[in-house]
Every structure is written in C-alpha cells, then in structure tokens.
Design a protein around this motif. Structure first.
Motif, mmCIF file in Angstrom:
data_model
loop_
_atom_site.group_PDB
_atom_site.id
_atom_site.type_symbol
_atom_site.label_atom_id
_atom_site.label_comp_id
_atom_site.label_asym_id
_atom_site.label_seq_id
_atom_site.Cartn_x
_atom_site.Cartn_y
_atom_site.Cartn_z
ATOM 1 N N LEU A 108 12.014 -41.356 -19.087
ATOM 2 C CA LEU A 108 11.636 -42.770 -19.101
ATOM 3 C C LEU A 108 11.318 -43.246 -20.517
ATOM 4 N N GLU A 109 10.532 -42.426 -21.227
ATOM 5 C CA GLU A 109 10.115 -42.816 -22.565
ATOM 6 C C GLU A 109 11.299 -42.973 -23.501
ATOM 7 N N ASN A 110 12.250 -42.056 -23.368
ATOM 8 C CA ASN A 110 13.374 -42.094 -24.292
ATOM 9 C C ASN A 110 14.430 -43.111 -23.890
ATOM 10 N N VAL A 111 14.515 -43.413 -22.591
ATOM 11 C CA VAL A 111 15.375 -44.526 -22.182
ATOM 12 C C VAL A 111 14.813 -45.814 -22.795
ATOM 13 N N ALA A 112 13.481 -45.954 -22.753
ATOM 14 C CA ALA A 112 12.854 -47.137 -23.354
ATOM 15 C C ALA A 112 13.108 -47.173 -24.857
ATOM 16 N N LEU A 113 13.012 -46.001 -25.485
ATOM 17 C CA LEU A 113 13.237 -45.922 -26.933
ATOM 18 C C LEU A 113 14.681 -46.287 -27.255
ATOM 19 N N PHE A 114 15.605 -45.841 -26.394
ATOM 20 C CA PHE A 114 17.027 -46.088 -26.596
ATOM 21 C C PHE A 114 17.328 -47.583 -26.530
ATOM 22 N N PHE A 115 16.722 -48.265 -25.560
ATOM 23 C CA PHE A 115 17.049 -49.680 -25.367
ATOM 24 C C PHE A 115 16.166 -50.627 -26.175
ATOM 25 N N PHE A 116 14.868 -50.301 -26.292
ATOM 26 C CA PHE A 116 13.949 -51.271 -26.908
ATOM 27 C C PHE A 116 13.576 -50.903 -28.330
ATOM 28 N N GLY B 269 21.410 -31.664 -29.132
ATOM 29 C CA GLY B 269 20.720 -32.432 -30.157
ATOM 30 C C GLY B 269 21.635 -32.796 -31.312
ATOM 31 N N GLU B 270 22.397 -31.810 -31.815
ATOM 32 C CA GLU B 270 23.275 -32.070 -32.957
ATOM 33 C C GLU B 270 24.432 -32.979 -32.552
ATOM 34 N N TYR B 271 24.947 -32.776 -31.329
ATOM 35 C CA TYR B 271 26.083 -33.584 -30.871
ATOM 36 C C TYR B 271 25.681 -35.053 -30.722
ATOM 37 N N THR B 272 24.525 -35.302 -30.087
ATOM 38 C CA THR B 272 24.130 -36.705 -29.900
ATOM 39 C C THR B 272 23.827 -37.349 -31.259
ATOM 40 N N ARG B 273 23.292 -36.555 -32.204
ATOM 41 C CA ARG B 273 23.018 -37.123 -33.523
ATOM 42 C C ARG B 273 24.324 -37.518 -34.196
ATOM 43 N N ALA B 274 25.388 -36.738 -33.911
ATOM 44 C CA ALA B 274 26.675 -37.027 -34.537
ATOM 45 C C ALA B 274 27.317 -38.284 -33.959
ATOM 46 N N ILE B 275 27.098 -38.559 -32.653
ATOM 47 C CA ILE B 275 27.828 -39.683 -32.056
ATOM 48 C C ILE B 275 27.051 -40.988 -32.061
ATOM 49 N N THR B 276 25.715 -40.945 -32.217
ATOM 50 C CA THR B 276 24.982 -42.212 -32.168
ATOM 51 C C THR B 276 23.772 -42.191 -33.094
ATOM 52 N N ASP B 277 23.417 -43.364 -33.601
ATOM 53 C CA ASP B 277 22.229 -43.485 -34.427
ATOM 54 C C ASP B 277 20.997 -43.768 -33.576
ATOM 55 N N ALA B 278 21.248 -44.210 -32.337
ATOM 56 C CA ALA B 278 20.117 -44.610 -31.495
ATOM 57 C C ALA B 278 19.248 -43.403 -31.202
ATOM 58 N N GLN B 279 17.924 -43.614 -31.203
ATOM 59 C CA GLN B 279 17.006 -42.514 -30.953
ATOM 60 C C GLN B 279 16.911 -42.248 -29.458
ATOM 61 N N GLY B 280 16.548 -41.055 -29.135
ATOM 62 C CA GLY B 280 16.115 -40.790 -27.760
ATOM 63 C C GLY B 280 17.168 -40.202 -26.842
ATOM 64 N N LEU B 281 18.456 -40.328 -27.198
ATOM 65 C CA LEU B 281 19.500 -39.903 -26.268
ATOM 66 C C LEU B 281 19.393 -38.414 -25.924
ATOM 67 N N SER B 282 19.155 -37.566 -26.957
ATOM 68 C CA SER B 282 19.107 -36.130 -26.677
ATOM 69 C C SER B 282 17.942 -35.810 -25.744
ATOM 70 N N LEU B 283 16.797 -36.492 -25.955
ATOM 71 C CA LEU B 283 15.648 -36.216 -25.089
ATOM 72 C C LEU B 283 15.878 -36.702 -23.663
ATOM 73 N N ILE B 284 16.669 -37.785 -23.510
ATOM 74 C CA ILE B 284 17.006 -38.230 -22.152
ATOM 75 C C ILE B 284 17.753 -37.103 -21.446
ATOM 76 N N ILE B 285 18.668 -36.471 -22.182
ATOM 77 C CA ILE B 285 19.436 -35.368 -21.595
ATOM 78 C C ILE B 285 18.527 -34.166 -21.303
ATOM 79 N N TYR B 286 17.633 -33.827 -22.248
ATOM 80 C CA TYR B 286 16.730 -32.686 -22.016
ATOM 81 C C TYR B 286 15.897 -32.904 -20.761
ATOM 82 N N GLY B 287 15.298 -34.100 -20.661
ATOM 83 C CA GLY B 287 14.419 -34.388 -19.515
ATOM 84 C C GLY B 287 15.183 -34.308 -18.206
ATOM 85 N N SER B 288 16.411 -34.864 -18.194
ATOM 86 C CA SER B 288 17.205 -34.816 -16.971
ATOM 87 C C SER B 288 17.557 -33.381 -16.626
#
Lengths: 287, 315
Positions: A108-116, B269-288
C-alpha cells in the motif's frame, strides 16, 4: 519551570493523545477479537487520509462532512481485505497474519509512493487556523474537534460492542471462538466484520486528522509504533484502555519533549513500550 | 550430507567476478551476498530458532556504529572493528533476548519488543552527540585493503563472500548439530521441548546472540562499503523488514533460502531501477511476493526446487 509552559504542554499532550486514540481504538478492536497484530493499520490510515484529501480537493467535500462516506468506504475495504486476502492466505496462523499485514503495508505504501510521489500534502479549510483559548494554551480548533470526536468514537464503539447483536457476537468470538461456532455464529464473518469496523475507525480518524495534519505515503509510520504502544498499554481489546493509554502516551510525548528536548524526547514512548511489554504485557487495566 | 551443493555454489561465487568484470556486475554480486548475509542472520533467529523478530536492524546498526566509532574516535583498524562489532552484536542480542525471554515474551509480543528496541536505539543515536546525531557519521576516504576500503570493488566482493560463506556454514552446522536440533524442538513446540529437559531460555539467548553477531558483521560491511551511516537507515524499520523479506521469500529455516531470496530481490530491485525512475515499484513486488508466498508456498521459494528434486527422484 514556568507553570504556563507546563500547563500548555499538558493540554497539547492531551490533545495529541486524542489524535492517537482515533487510530488506536480500531487497532485494539482488531487485536481483541482476532488476536492479531494488524501491521497494515498505519498504511490503511494513510490510504484513508488520501481519500479524505482527494474528496476535498476534487469533489469539494469538507473533511467533517466526508466522515460517513469515508467510514463506509473503509469498512468495505477492511471487510473485503479480510475476506479475500488476510483470512484466506493466513491458514489460521497468527504469525502469518502479522506477516501478511506487513506485506500489505509495504504494498500500500509503495503504491501510494508510486502514484503520489513522496511529497507531503496539506489542506487548508476555513477553520484550519482558527485558535481556541483553552486555559494557558491556544489550541487549533481542528485538534479540539478531533479530541472530542475521539471520546465520542470510543463511547460509540463501547456501546456497539455492549448493546447490539453484532457486538455480542463479536464478544463471543473474542472470548471463545470454538464455542461461538457451536452456537451458530459465523466466526469467519465476525472476523471480517471486526476487521472492517477497526478499519472503518480509520476512515473517521483520517477525516478528523486531515485539517491539522499533512498526508504523505509514509504518514502511517508516525502512528504505527505509537498505536501499538497504546494498545499494549491499555490492554489489547479494551476501548477505555486505548483511550487512557492514548492520553498517557500523548502526555509522555509532550512532557518528555519539553524536558529532554525534541530529539531525545521521543525515547519516552519506546521506553514505555519496552517496560510495559516486559512487566505488564496484558496492559495496565488487567487484573 | 551432500557437500556437492555448497562446493558448487562456492566455486560459482569465486569465479563470478573473474567472468563478469564490470563494476555493475560486481556491485550486483556484492548486493546479493550482502542481503544473503543479513537475511541469513535473521533466518538463524527467525527461521532456525523460531523467534520472529521485527527489529533486527538493532544489531545491524550496532555493528555499523560500533566499528565506525572505534575507527573515528579511537583510531582502530576497521578489521579489528569488524571483530568488535560481532562481539557488540552478540552482546546486544543476548541482552535483548535475556530480558525478553526472562519475562516470558513469545511470538507476536517478542516481535513487538524487538521493534521497540530498534526504535529506542534509533532515537538514542539520533539524539546523542558522540554518534553524530541525525546527521550521521562519515568515514574518511582512505583506499587500502588494510583499511577495509578496497581500491577495486572485487576486494569488497571477496570480503562479503567470506562473511556470507561463514553464515551459510553456520546454517549448515545448525541443521546437523545438537544445538540445531534443540532449536528445532523449541521452534516446533516450546513447552514440549522444555518437558524433554531442554533449557529453552539458554538456547534462545544463544541463538539470538549468534544472529546478532552475524547481523552486526553485515552492519560493519555496509559502513565500509558506503562510508556513511545514519540512524534512520541503519536502525530503521525498513532494514529489519529487508532481512525478514529476504529470508521469508527464500524460505525460513532453510540453509539456502536467504541466498535464493536475496538473488531474486536484488534482481527485481535492479531490473525495476533500470526500467523506471518512479520510486516504490520494487517494494510493491516484494510485498506482493511476501503475501503470495505465505499464501501458497509457506516454506518459501526453496520449495519450488525441492518439488523438482522429488519429481526427479520418483521418475
């Protein structure tokens, strides 16, 4: 020490405790019934705060007017999350629930970080800056409102649990889940309803906090450890305990900040947390 | 026991930086081994010992601050600092464990108190002067192997390889030793273990000290690799969660789980950093992944490998 400064610190501490109580009552309900530690509580609060924020910015709905809407939406979110994810994936193990709610909070936190993005947002409503004189202190009106609302919320929950049929079923499940199943209570449904109510409290909390607080993807962190401390302090599952615990923690934070300084003052809450876990893990109100 | 797997892994790990010479590849290898080390440290307490901790950053930060302060204030060599930080990590581990277990904390309550200790340490280092406060501590740049600051990244690679190999060696030992067997008994049913005559308090304190020492080694390595530490990072909840994730996703209570988890998470982590500048994507994957693994593979990714072996064995 000047009595006015001390008095102001006490009043501010109590008001802060009121805000904490808004977050802690839901957590204590979830713990009391399901015996699980809901690690996603802070991120669900964050979600609700973004909800209240966007309702104000996009739909021009005043945060206080949005309370019924947000309470209903968060109840639905909590109910569905429990039914669809937490209950199903945990295989009935407490530690799994802890880890699933941790995973949920990371997502949830990182989805928020991603979008906002990481920036914090604040809102201004007409009453944001209105101050009220309260003894030696001048306090912002929204903080006073949220303090009173936290008392109302605790009373309403205590009434609901004590007087309604659903409340009775919740108490039965909390005390003896196998016995409850034997008398025909749908235990899984009661779990989901309790989780939903605990999360619904966050809907109200978010609306009450947002006029005087910022919102950011990591805002939940500020409340999570504090809320755990309060719930353990007050006795897991006790609303009055959560309320009293919140006031104690609010006072501790305010007074240790006054005496120890801004940075070291935060240690007060951690110390209380450690001591209460060691000496009285069932809370100060247990026999 | 089968020595083929650890021997083959060691050969691959030793040869890796000789084959892939680029800075990126070596840094990738360092990260995989680093997270495997701290994941294994968590796994030794959380997996083998069954003591779920949400605050292992307390040991990581202790290690990082111990060796850094010894260098800056007393002029110690970082290599002696490494040994000292293992001692400090073991001491903090034993103290927290002795206190918590003496008062009978278990399960979720133990997880909460470790979290509280990590927070207390974070706040203290953040507020005190000799730890550099919130600004953190900066190690002066002096590139030399004697100073644990290698001119070539490959030096860091082999150092972290040695530390990680030790941690995996300890995990193998835990699977085969009487100490490990006692821990397994405690993990599966503590009351039954006590009834068998196991001093559960002693064993749990020992495993926390061992785990704390290993985790502190990771902390010192981190400080030497980045030459900068601050309370929010080394004592932060995120560090505790990283160790837990690596171990949970790979497979808790297994020898190679943390390594597998670390390899997967570093790749993501390295792959998501390579494809996007947006923060948080790798952690979304880890959490899922964490949620999915608890739902469907309660013993972690290691199970996928086991299934294949079993199928082969049957055929």
């Amino acid at each position: 020490m000047d009595a006015t400064i001390l008095g102001a610190a006490v009043i501010n501490g109590l008001l802060l405790g009121g805000s904490y109580a808004l977050v802690a009552v839901g957590l204590t309900l979830i713990y009391g019934v399901l015996h699980i530690i809901n690690f996603a509580h802070g991120s669900m609060l964050m979600l609700a705060m973004y909800g209240a924020y966007f309702l104000l910015m996009k739909a021009k709905i005043d945060p206080y007017a949005a309370i019924p809407l947000m309470v209903a939406a968060m109840f639905a979110a909590g109910y569905v999350l429990y039914r669809g994810l937490i209950g199903r994936f945990s295989h009935g193990k407490d530690e799994n629930i802890l880890l699933i709610t941790l995973g949920l909070s990371i997502v949830l936190e990182n989805v928020a970080l991603f979008f906002f993005k990481g920036d914090s947002q604040t809102v201004t409503v007409s009453y944001s800056d209105r101050m009220v004189a309260l003894g030696p202190a001048l306090v912002p009106l929204p903080k006073l409102v949220s303090f009173v609302a936290s008392l109302v919320l605790c009373a309403a929950l205590a009434w609901f649990i004590a007087r309604t049929d659903t409340g009775r079923a919740i108490r039965a499940v909390a005390k003896e889940r196998h016995g409850a199943r034997l008398v025909g209570i749908d235990v899984e449904k009661i779990f989901a309803v309790s989780y939903g109510i605990g999360i619904a409290c966050l809907g109200a909390a978010a609306c009450l906090l947002i006029p005087s607080f910022y919102v950011s993807p990591s805002v939940g962190h500020l409340f999570v450890i504090v809320a755990f401390t309060i719930v353990v302090l007050g006795g897991m599952g006790s609303f009055i305990g959560a309320l009293v615990g919140s006031l104690i923690i609010g006072l501790t934070e305010s007074l240790s900040g006054l005496f120890l300084g801004e940075a070291l003052g935060q240690i007060g809450i951690s110390l209380i947390f450690i001591l209460i876990l060691l000496f009285r893990p069932t809370g100060i109100f247990s026999k | 026991m089968n020595w083929k797997i650890p021997a083959a892994l060691l050969v691959v790990a030793l040869a890796y930086p000789l084959v892939f010479r680029g800075n990126f590849a070596i840094n990738f290898g360092v990260l995989v081994l680093f997270f495997a080390l701290i994941g294994q440290a968590w796994n030794i307490a959380g997996g083998f010992g069954g003591q779920l901790s949400f605050g292992h950053a307390v040991f990581f930060g202790t290690g990082a601050y111990c060796s850094t302060i010894l260098q800056l204030k007393l002029g110690w060599s970082p290599w002696s600092g490494l040994a000292a930080s293992a001692g400090a990590g073991a001491l903090v581990g034993a103290l927290i464990a002795a206190l918590s277990f003496r008062f009978g904390l278990r399960g979720s309550y133990f997880a909460l108190i470790t979290l509280a200790f990590a927070e207390a340490f974070r706040i203290l280092t953040n507020a005190l002067e000799f730890t550099g406060g919130g600004v953190g501590l900066l190690l002066p740049l002096k590139r030399s192997a004697l100073n644990f600051q290698f001119a070539e990244r490959i030096g860091f690679y082999y150092t972290i390889l040695a530390l990680t190999a030790i941690s995996i060696g300890i995990a193998i030992w835990l699977q085969r030793s009487r100490f490990g067997a006692r821990l397994a008994a405690i993990r599966e049913n503590e009351d039954a273990a006590r009834a068998l005559g196991i001093d559960t308090f002693r064993e749990k304190v020992k495993v926390m000290a061992l785990s704390g020492a290993l985790c502190a080694l990771g902390g010192t390595f981190y400080a030497q690799y980045y030459l900068y530490i601050d309370p929010a990072v080394v004592f932060g909840v995120d560090k505790s969660v990283e160790m837990l994730l690596v171990s949970m996703i790979g497979g808790t209570g297994t020898v190679y789980g943390p390594l597998i988890g670390s390899l997967l998470l570093t790749l993501v982590g390295e792959y998501t950093r390579a494809i996007t500048d947006a923060q948080g994507l790798s952690l979304i994957i880890y959490g899922s992944l964490l949620i999915l693994i608890i739902g469907f593979l309660p013993n972690g990714l290691v199970d996928l490998f086991k299934l294949r072996w079993r199928r082969k064995a049957r055929a």
